[in-house]
Enzyme design. Sequence first.
Site, PDB file in Angstrom:
ATOM      1  CE1 TYR A 135      68.814  78.854 102.066  1.00  0.00           C
ATOM      2  CE2 TYR A 135      69.902  80.592 103.299  1.00  0.00           C
ATOM      3  CZ  TYR A 135      68.755  79.893 102.971  1.00  0.00           C
ATOM      4  OH  TYR A 135      67.569  80.226 103.568  1.00  0.00           O
ATOM      5  CE  LYS A 163      69.077  77.083 104.758  1.00  0.00           C
ATOM      6  NZ  LYS A 163      67.726  76.564 104.687  1.00  0.00           N
TER       7      LYS A 163
END
Length: 293
Positions: A135, A163
Amino acid sequence: LTKYEGVFVAMNSCYDEFGEVNPSAAKKLTRFLLDKGVSGLYVGGSTGEGLIQSVEERKRMLEAVMEEARGQAVVIAHIGAANTRDSVELARHAERTGADALSSVAPFYYRVSDKAVKQHWNAMIDSTELPFIIYHIPSTTGFHLSASVLQEMKQNPKVIGVKITTSSTYELQQFKAVGGDRFVVFNGPDEQYLAGRMMGANAGIGGTYGVMPELFVALERQIRVGKLEEALSLQVRINEIITRMLELPIYGALKELIKRRGIDCGGVRAPLEQVTGEHERQLDELYNRIMQA
Ligand code: NGF
């Protein structure tokens, strides 16, 4: 990796009137989202307030979601924490609970080297058999993931994706190039879902999806069938809604809108800001816009 395609809701956490995790509301919210046809759920991320909850609360929230979602949607457990030990404990718990994948932000608050960030992520990755999604959210962690660190992390086959919560679709496309076809890229900013998908994202993870899942599911469908003009017009309507949401304390506003959609997940945890009576009119307008879009 086709299971990581489409709309993944960065789910809000649910609390009762005492501010404790509320498993029955969490199950209701899970059911609401699954019934709208989303591809998956991202539990305990920024929108999910995971970073301001205790380890035990994070476990309770994930368990409630899994009870409702098991076998019906892909569940990604965000296990990022300020210390590696808590993340490893959360990783093992997520595997036992049946989550499909793990994800974590970089370490935050302390400025640490690339080497320390890799060690932090690798400790989580080594602690289970689950796939792992990096992330990348430099605006909150202060850590800027470079293409070379991504390249190194990707050598481990358990690292299946990233992400990206930055507004640069160029960076997104560069990360996709580093990852290759079989590497999953998730778009972060909901305002650029369409742009992210066009530049190579396979899916999106977003917090505003949860209050208007129908709109993002429809947007994804239009992209898949190549109706790009319709997709753009829908993204523009979505962005009018998000722009107004961002005039309010966003996480508090999401909770209030979820309430208006029939699920009481309580307020947000301090220090996040609640919406108050003065925001009532704006929230009503937002709700109407969502329902009419
Ligand atoms: O909350 C933020 C902070 N971004 C979220 C999302 O990228 C974070 C985004 O949905 C996320 O997925 C998570 O909760 O872990 C925004 O709320 C949205 O684009 C409105 O600006 O950047």
